[in-house]
Motif scaffolding. Structure first.
Motif, PDB file in Angstrom:
ATOM      1  N   THR A  52      11.267  60.315 -11.075  1.00 14.36           N
ATOM      2  CA  THR A  52      11.708  61.065 -12.254  1.00 14.36           C
ATOM      3  C   THR A  52      12.576  60.144 -13.088  1.00 14.36           C
ATOM      4  OG1 THR A  52      11.982  62.865 -10.689  1.00 14.36           O
ATOM      5  CG2 THR A  52      12.672  63.282 -12.949  1.00 14.36           C
ATOM      6  N   ARG A  53      12.403  60.200 -14.388  1.00 16.04           N
ATOM      7  CA  ARG A  53      13.181  59.303 -15.240  1.00 16.04           C
ATOM      8  C   ARG A  53      14.668  59.624 -15.260  1.00 16.04           C
ATOM      9  NH1 ARG A  53       9.699  58.883 -20.523  1.00 16.04           N
ATOM     10  NH2 ARG A  53      10.164  61.083 -20.294  1.00 16.04           N
ATOM     11  N   TYR A  54      15.016  60.894 -15.071  1.00 13.76           N
ATOM     12  CA  TYR A  54      16.408  61.286 -15.292  1.00 13.76           C
ATOM     13  C   TYR A  54      17.300  61.232 -14.046  1.00 13.76           C
ATOM     14  CZ  TYR A  54      15.122  65.988 -13.558  1.00 13.76           C
ATOM     15  OH  TYR A  54      14.680  67.044 -12.799  1.00 13.76           O
ATOM     16  N   ARG A  55      16.811  60.681 -12.961  1.00 12.70           N
ATOM     17  CA  ARG A  55      17.588  60.689 -11.717  1.00 12.70           C
ATOM     18  C   ARG A  55      18.238  59.340 -11.409  1.00 12.70           C
ATOM     19  NH1 ARG A  55      16.081  65.077  -9.105  1.00 12.70           N
ATOM     20  NH2 ARG A  55      14.037  65.854  -9.667  1.00 12.70           N
ATOM     21  N   VAL A  56      19.248  59.398 -10.514  1.00 21.67           N
ATOM     22  CA  VAL A  56      19.711  58.180  -9.858  1.00 21.67           C
ATOM     23  C   VAL A  56      18.527  57.668  -9.035  1.00 21.67           C
ATOM     24  CG1 VAL A  56      21.305  57.256  -8.115  1.00 21.67           C
ATOM     25  CG2 VAL A  56      22.082  59.048  -9.698  1.00 21.67           C
ATOM     26  N   ARG A  57      18.266  56.381  -9.119  1.00 19.58           N
ATOM     27  CA  ARG A  57      17.146  55.840  -8.346  1.00 19.58           C
ATOM     28  C   ARG A  57      17.538  55.722  -6.875  1.00 19.58           C
ATOM     29  NH1 ARG A  57      16.233  51.597 -12.841  1.00 19.58           N
ATOM     30  NH2 ARG A  57      15.029  52.866 -14.302  1.00 19.58           N
ATOM     31  N   LEU A  58      16.543  55.873  -6.036  1.00 18.09           N
ATOM     32  CA  LEU A  58      16.787  55.767  -4.597  1.00 18.09           C
ATOM     33  C   LEU A  58      17.533  54.484  -4.247  1.00 18.09           C
ATOM     34  CD1 LEU A  58      13.542  56.945  -2.778  1.00 18.09           C
ATOM     35  CD2 LEU A  58      15.873  57.727  -2.338  1.00 18.09           C
ATOM     36  N   GLU A  59      17.144  53.406  -4.886  1.00 15.95           N
ATOM     37  CA  GLU A  59      17.773  52.124  -4.546  1.00 15.95           C
ATOM     38  C   GLU A  59      19.199  52.017  -5.090  1.00 15.95           C
ATOM     39  OE1 GLU A  59      14.911  52.516  -6.228  1.00 15.95           O
ATOM     40  OE2 GLU A  59      14.683  51.088  -7.871  1.00 15.95           O
ATOM     41  N   ASP A  60      19.600  52.947  -5.947  1.00 13.75           N
ATOM     42  CA  ASP A  60      20.982  52.939  -6.451  1.00 13.75           C
ATOM     43  C   ASP A  60      21.899  53.904  -5.697  1.00 13.75           C
ATOM     44  OD1 ASP A  60      20.383  51.049  -8.387  1.00 13.75           O
ATOM     45  OD2 ASP A  60      19.883  52.561  -9.905  1.00 13.75           O
ATOM     46  N   LEU A  61      21.331  54.633  -4.770  1.00 15.52           N
ATOM     47  CA  LEU A  61      22.123  55.639  -4.054  1.00 15.52           C
ATOM     48  C   LEU A  61      23.294  55.014  -3.299  1.00 15.52           C
ATOM     49  CD1 LEU A  61      22.627  58.493  -2.960  1.00 15.52           C
ATOM     50  CD2 LEU A  61      20.836  58.086  -1.254  1.00 15.52           C
TER      51      LEU A  61
END
Ligand SMILES: [Zn+2]
Ligand SMILES: [Zn+2]
Length: 259
Positions: A52-61
């Motif tokens: 999804t464009r509007y989310r925190v990316r998994l790799e940024d968690l």
């Protein structure tokens, strides 16, 4: 009246908000907040790898947690910092989402149901609709999510944009509010929706909720620094509540999803 706690704050990490974690904290201290809760859009590990464009990316968690844990320590004498996420309830993905979050010491989730049932179905909750089935599915899905006991409160519960002002709306939303009351889930009056005016917060929804006797909380839903300590929109939210005889809670009881 000033606000002292806000649990609905986004950061630049969700790709549609601006401002760093530190910027929001500094601004919150200036505004006199005692508590700032971060609730950026949760990374959602879709089975098909959809992003999804509007989310925190998994790799940024990992970074989201790391920076907030550090800031929480650094600022502990000046403001309480809570680490949370705004999360939809998507039945097909919910357990995976919890699993992804499991290694981290986060504090809470708020439910913000941006798509009806599943994101893959592509029905955006705030798109106007006159289909009672969509309204029904929204109610059913959000209650299913809330009944997991994982969510601290219900963000913009009135995001579903069912346009006919009819008995069906009244019946579905009365049921939604009654069930939320039983579960003791506060309903958010979303300040972001007030300026520029969105379809929510919806007066007809909160009239029903006030009759049912729910508990309420104001949520800034900050996507920009200027939303923090904005007395103009806060006054609009307070007037909105007052018109309906609603007194929002100053703080909410945090439900830790990890129990
Ligand atoms: Zn939202
Ligand atoms: Zn939000």
């Amino acid at each position: 009246m000033n606000m002292t706690a806000n649990y609905h704050t986004h950061t630049y990490l969700c790709h549609h908000a601006t401002g760093t974690q530190r910027d929001y904290i500094e601004r919150a201290i200036e505004a006199g907040w005692k508590t700032i809760g971060f609730s950026d859009h949760v990374p959602m590990p879709f089975p098909d790898g959809h992003q999804t464009r509007y989310r925190v990316r998994l790799e940024d968690l990992r970074y989201y947690m790391w920076i907030l844990e550090n800031l929480r320590e650094e600022y502990k004498d000046r403001i309480e910092i809570l680490i949370g996420f705004e999360a939809e309830y998507y039945p097909s993905c919910f357990e995976n989402m919890l699993r992804v979050l499991e290694p981290y010491a986060y504090d809470y989730l708020i439910l913000g149901q941006h798509y009806v049932r599943e994101e893959s179905e592509g029905i955006y909750s705030s798109d106007p609709t006159d289909d009672p089935e969509i309204l029904h599915r929204y109610v059913e899905t959000t209650l299913e999510g809330l009944s997991t006991g994982k969510y601290t409160y219900f963000a913009h519960p009135d995001i579903i944009n069912y346009t006919p002002n009819d008995d069906i709306y009244k019946k579905e939303m009365t049921y939604l509010c009654e069930e939320c009351k039983k579960m003791d889930i506060p309903l958010e009056i979303n300040i972001l929706g007030l300026e520029p005016r969105r379809a929510y917060p919806s007066e007809r929804f909160f009239k029903i909720a006030a009759e049912v006797g729910n508990s309420f909380v104001l949520g800034v839903d900050a996507h920009q620094l200027k939303a923090v300590g904005n007395m103009e929109t806060l006054a609009m939210a307070e007037n909105f509540a007052a018109r309906l005889g609603i007194t929002p809670l100053k703080t909410v009881k945090i439900r830790n999803p990890k129990g």
